[in-house]
Design a protein around this motif. Sequence first.
Motif, PDB file in Angstrom:
ATOM      1  N   SER A 154       0.837  -1.178   0.000  1.00  0.00           N
ATOM      2  CA  SER A 154       0.000   0.000   0.000  1.00  0.00           C
ATOM      3  C   SER A 154       0.876   1.233   0.000  1.00  0.00           C
ATOM      4  N   ALA A 155       0.595   2.176  -0.906  1.00  0.00           N
ATOM      5  CA  ALA A 155       1.461   3.337  -1.040  1.00  0.00           C
ATOM      6  C   ALA A 155       0.632   4.592  -1.176  1.00  0.00           C
ATOM      7  N   SER A 156       1.149   5.687  -0.664  1.00  0.00           N
ATOM      8  CA  SER A 156       0.480   6.969  -0.767  1.00  0.00           C
ATOM      9  C   SER A 156       1.039   7.758  -1.934  1.00  0.00           C
ATOM     10  N   ALA A 157       0.359   8.812  -2.295  1.00  0.00           N
ATOM     11  CA  ALA A 157       0.837   9.647  -3.386  1.00  0.00           C
ATOM     12  C   ALA A 157       2.072  10.407  -2.966  1.00  0.00           C
ATOM     13  N   GLY A 158       2.920  10.688  -3.933  1.00  0.00           N
ATOM     14  CA  GLY A 158       4.114  11.471  -3.661  1.00  0.00           C
ATOM     15  C   GLY A 158       3.873  12.931  -3.975  1.00  0.00           C
ATOM     16  N   ASP A 159       4.868  13.609  -4.563  1.00  0.00           N
ATOM     17  CA  ASP A 159       4.733  15.028  -4.861  1.00  0.00           C
ATOM     18  C   ASP A 159       3.499  15.283  -5.708  1.00  0.00           C
ATOM     19  N   GLY A 160       2.836  16.359  -5.410  1.00  0.00           N
ATOM     20  CA  GLY A 160       1.660  16.724  -6.186  1.00  0.00           C
ATOM     21  C   GLY A 160       0.419  16.010  -5.734  1.00  0.00           C
ATOM     22  N   GLY A 161       0.530  15.151  -4.735  1.00  0.00           N
ATOM     23  CA  GLY A 161      -0.603  14.343  -4.343  1.00  0.00           C
ATOM     24  C   GLY A 161      -1.560  15.003  -3.394  1.00  0.00           C
ATOM     25  N   PRO A 169      -6.391   7.878  -8.960  1.00  0.00           N
ATOM     26  CA  PRO A 169      -5.569   8.508  -9.999  1.00  0.00           C
ATOM     27  C   PRO A 169      -6.404   9.233 -11.049  1.00  0.00           C
ATOM     28  N   ILE A 170      -5.894  10.359 -11.502  1.00  0.00           N
ATOM     29  CA  ILE A 170      -6.379  10.997 -12.723  1.00  0.00           C
ATOM     30  C   ILE A 170      -5.415  10.577 -13.818  1.00  0.00           C
ATOM     31  N   CYS A 171      -5.910   9.783 -14.755  1.00  0.00           N
ATOM     32  CA  CYS A 171      -5.053   9.187 -15.779  1.00  0.00           C
ATOM     33  C   CYS A 171      -4.949  10.102 -16.997  1.00  0.00           C
ATOM     34  N   PRO A 172      -3.816  10.091 -17.675  1.00  0.00           N
ATOM     35  CA  PRO A 172      -3.675  10.896 -18.889  1.00  0.00           C
ATOM     36  C   PRO A 172      -4.510  10.322 -20.032  1.00  0.00           C
ATOM     37  N   ARG A 173      -4.675  11.107 -21.051  1.00  0.00           N
ATOM     38  CA  ARG A 173      -5.449  10.669 -22.212  1.00  0.00           C
ATOM     39  C   ARG A 173      -4.890   9.351 -22.761  1.00  0.00           C
ATOM     40  N   GLY A 174      -5.775   8.414 -23.065  1.00  0.00           N
ATOM     41  CA  GLY A 174      -5.375   7.124 -23.602  1.00  0.00           C
ATOM     42  C   GLY A 174      -5.044   6.081 -22.552  1.00  0.00           C
ATOM     43  N   SER A 175      -5.078   6.462 -21.281  1.00  0.00           N
ATOM     44  CA  SER A 175      -4.763   5.544 -20.194  1.00  0.00           C
ATOM     45  C   SER A 175      -6.034   5.238 -19.406  1.00  0.00           C
ATOM     46  N   SER A 176      -6.157   4.012 -18.891  1.00  0.00           N
ATOM     47  CA  SER A 176      -7.348   3.567 -18.175  1.00  0.00           C
ATOM     48  C   SER A 176      -7.052   3.386 -16.681  1.00  0.00           C
ATOM     49  N   VAL A 177      -8.078   3.534 -15.861  1.00  0.00           N
ATOM     50  CA  VAL A 177      -7.958   3.333 -14.412  1.00  0.00           C
ATOM     51  C   VAL A 177      -7.845   1.835 -14.118  1.00  0.00           C
ATOM     52  N   TRP A 196      -4.518   1.515  -6.610  1.00  0.00           N
ATOM     53  CA  TRP A 196      -5.092   2.252  -7.740  1.00  0.00           C
ATOM     54  C   TRP A 196      -3.958   2.736  -8.631  1.00  0.00           C
ATOM     55  N   SER A 197      -4.136   2.601  -9.931  1.00  0.00           N
ATOM     56  CA  SER A 197      -3.115   3.074 -10.866  1.00  0.00           C
ATOM     57  C   SER A 197      -3.768   3.319 -12.224  1.00  0.00           C
ATOM     58  N   CYS A 198      -2.936   3.487 -13.233  1.00  0.00           N
ATOM     59  CA  CYS A 198      -3.384   3.694 -14.609  1.00  0.00           C
ATOM     60  C   CYS A 198      -2.569   2.786 -15.527  1.00  0.00           C
ATOM     61  N   THR A 199      -3.174   2.371 -16.628  1.00  0.00           N
ATOM     62  CA  THR A 199      -2.408   1.573 -17.585  1.00  0.00           C
ATOM     63  C   THR A 199      -1.211   2.396 -18.053  1.00  0.00           C
ATOM     64  N   GLY A 200      -0.067   1.737 -18.126  1.00  0.00           N
ATOM     65  CA  GLY A 200       1.168   2.413 -18.471  1.00  0.00           C
ATOM     66  C   GLY A 200       1.951   2.899 -17.265  1.00  0.00           C
ATOM     67  N   PHE A 201       1.328   2.845 -16.083  1.00  0.00           N
ATOM     68  CA  PHE A 201       1.980   3.327 -14.868  1.00  0.00           C
ATOM     69  C   PHE A 201       2.035   2.266 -13.767  1.00  0.00           C
ATOM     70  N   GLU A 202       1.455   1.100 -13.997  1.00  0.00           N
ATOM     71  CA  GLU A 202       1.281   0.124 -12.924  1.00  0.00           C
ATOM     72  C   GLU A 202       2.585  -0.344 -12.307  1.00  0.00           C
ATOM     73  N   SER A 203       3.631  -0.434 -13.092  1.00  0.00           N
ATOM     74  CA  SER A 203       4.907  -0.889 -12.552  1.00  0.00           C
ATOM     75  C   SER A 203       5.675   0.221 -11.850  1.00  0.00           C
ATOM     76  N   ASP A 220      -9.049  13.871  -2.838  1.00  0.00           N
ATOM     77  CA  ASP A 220      -9.021  12.420  -2.995  1.00  0.00           C
ATOM     78  C   ASP A 220      -8.484  11.994  -4.360  1.00  0.00           C
ATOM     79  N   PHE A 221      -8.111  12.946  -5.191  1.00  0.00           N
ATOM     80  CA  PHE A 221      -7.622  12.642  -6.540  1.00  0.00           C
ATOM     81  C   PHE A 221      -6.236  13.241  -6.748  1.00  0.00           C
ATOM     82  N   VAL A 222      -5.454  12.595  -7.614  1.00  0.00           N
ATOM     83  CA  VAL A 222      -4.131  13.097  -7.940  1.00  0.00           C
ATOM     84  C   VAL A 222      -3.806  12.768  -9.397  1.00  0.00           C
ATOM     85  N   ASP A 223      -3.161  13.703 -10.061  1.00  0.00           N
ATOM     86  CA  ASP A 223      -2.652  13.470 -11.416  1.00  0.00           C
ATOM     87  C   ASP A 223      -1.505  12.480 -11.305  1.00  0.00           C
ATOM     88  N   ILE A 224      -1.691  11.288 -11.841  1.00  0.00           N
ATOM     89  CA  ILE A 224      -0.688  10.234 -11.659  1.00  0.00           C
ATOM     90  C   ILE A 224       0.647  10.587 -12.295  1.00  0.00           C
TER      91      ILE A 224
END
Length: 511
Positions: free
Chosen positions: A179-186, A396-404, A380-387, A214-218
Motif C-alpha cells: 500500500s502506497a500513498s501519493a508522492g509530490d503533487g498528491g 488517480p487521474i489518468c492521462p489521455r489514452g490511459s485507463s484506471v 489504484w493506478s493507470c495503464t502504463g503506470f502500474e509498474s 481524494d484525486f491526484v494526477d498520476i
Amino acid sequence: MGRNIRKRRSPLAVRAIAASAALAIGGGGLVWANFYASAHEENSSTGTTKAATAQVATITCPDVGQRLTDVPSRARGEVDGELATLDQQITSAYQRLATTRDAQTRDANFVQNAILGPLKNNRSVIIDRIKLEISRVGGKAPSSLDGLSSCQGTPADQTNAGQDNGGQGGGGSADPAPSASAGDGGQQNGGGQQGGGQQAGNGGQAGNGPVAADFVDITKVRPNVPRKARTRSGGSTGVFTSSCGVNANKKYNTDNIIVAPGVTNGAHHTHDYVGNQSNDAFANNDTFAAARTTCANQGDKSSYYWPVVRIQNGKQDFDQNNDGGGKEGNVGIIQQARQAQIKFVGNPRSKVVAMPKFLRIITGDAKTTTNGLANANAHWSCTGFESKVQLTEQYPICPRGSSVVRTFAFQSCWDGVNTDSANHRTHVAFADARGNCSGGFKAIPQLTMRLVYDLPAPTVQNGQIKNAYAVDGFPEQLHKAATDHDDFVNVFDEGLMNKVVNCINRGQRCK
C-alpha cells in the motif's frame, strides 16, 4: 453452514437522511453528517456559521467485531447478529445527529445527553449479549469488550477523516506493490474533510465525498513501487488464470455472506459478482457447490466480488432509491470493468499447498476512515503506470489514452486449519517482504485480481472535483480510495485445485 433466517433483535430504522449513514459491519463506524451546508447557506449570519462549525459532525465508535478474534463456531451466528444490531444503533444515532442541528445549537450538552449517552447504554446491552453468547458455549469473551460501549462525538473542524490513523501494517507485502500513498503533487488543501460542504449536491453525495483532495494526477506522483521479492530455489513461479467475465449479466446485491450471513443488505453498498451465481445473504456451502458459474472452466465455482465503481456526475442508476444504493449515499452510474483478470500465482520462497474448499478471504478494509490503514490493501493506478505508481489513499487521474486500474493481491498464507475466523482475518496472512509465511502458516496460491475501467478523467476546478468516480462504500467512510476491498470464497473442484497447485509449483502457465 445452514440457511440462516435469524431475525435481528431490536430492529431500528435504517433509512438515513441528509448524508445517509451506513452500517459499518463489525459494530464500529465513523458517522458523518454534513454540517458545512448550514454554515454556508444563503443569508446565514456570522453567529450561525460559528454555531454550525462547532456542532458535532462525527460519532466514532470502537470496532467491536475486530476485537473478537476467538469466537467459538457455535456462537458465531448469534454474535454476527448482535454486531449487526450494534451497527443499527450507530445508524440510529447518526439519524438523530443529522436531524437535531437546531437543538444542538441551543444546547451545548444536547449531543452528549440525547445521543451519545443513550447510544452508550444501548451498546452496553448488546455487548453484554455478545459476552453471554460466547460464554454460553464455553468460550471466553475478551475483557476489553467492557470498554467498547462509549462513542465519541467530534466537531467538523477536528475530524481526522482521510488521515492515517493506524499505519500501513497489514497492507504490507502484497504483490504487485505494498500500500502506497501519493508522492509530490498528491496533496491538496482540504484533506477530504474541509471539502465536504463544497461537494454538496455533487452527484447527490451531499458531503460524503469524494472531494478534490481524494484525486491526484498520476503523472505528478513519484515512482513508489518496490522491486518484487526474488524467487529462490524451492520457490513456485507458475500462474493459473481463471476467466470469469466482467459481470456482463449485472449480478448485483448489497449483501456480504462472509461478514454478515443471513443479514439482507449486510454490506450496505453494491457488489459486482463474477464466478458463482448464487451468492447472497442466505447462501451456504451447499448452495455454492450447486450453483452455476460464469467462469470458463466450470470446475471453478468460486465467488469473486468487489464494490462497484460509479461515475458521480449527477445521474443515477437503478438503485437510487434502494438500501445500499442512493438511500445510503452510493450514487451515480455503475461502471462495468472492461477487463477483470483473475490469476493465482506462487510464492518466491516455497511451493504452495491447496486451498481448502470454501475458504473465505477478505482483503483490504472497507472502514479505513474509521480504523486507519492497518488493514488497507487498495491499489489504484493507470495503464502504463502500474509498474511505477500504486496509490492507496487517492484515486488517480489518468492521462489521455490511459485507463484506471484497480489491483488486489490477497493474503497468501493460511493457518492450515480454518476456512474462516471470527474477525475474518486471522486465519490468513500476508507473506513478509521476502515471501516467507510465519507462525506455521502455509503458502497457498495467491489470488490476484486486476480490474480495468475506461472512465472519463475527472477535473479539479476551484477546489472542486468534476466527473468524480468512486468506489461504493459506507457513506460515513466518505468514499475514500483506501476503503477499497475485495472478497473471495473458494469453490474450486478438488481436481481443478490440484491442477492449480501443480501448475504453480512446476512453473507453468495454465488455465
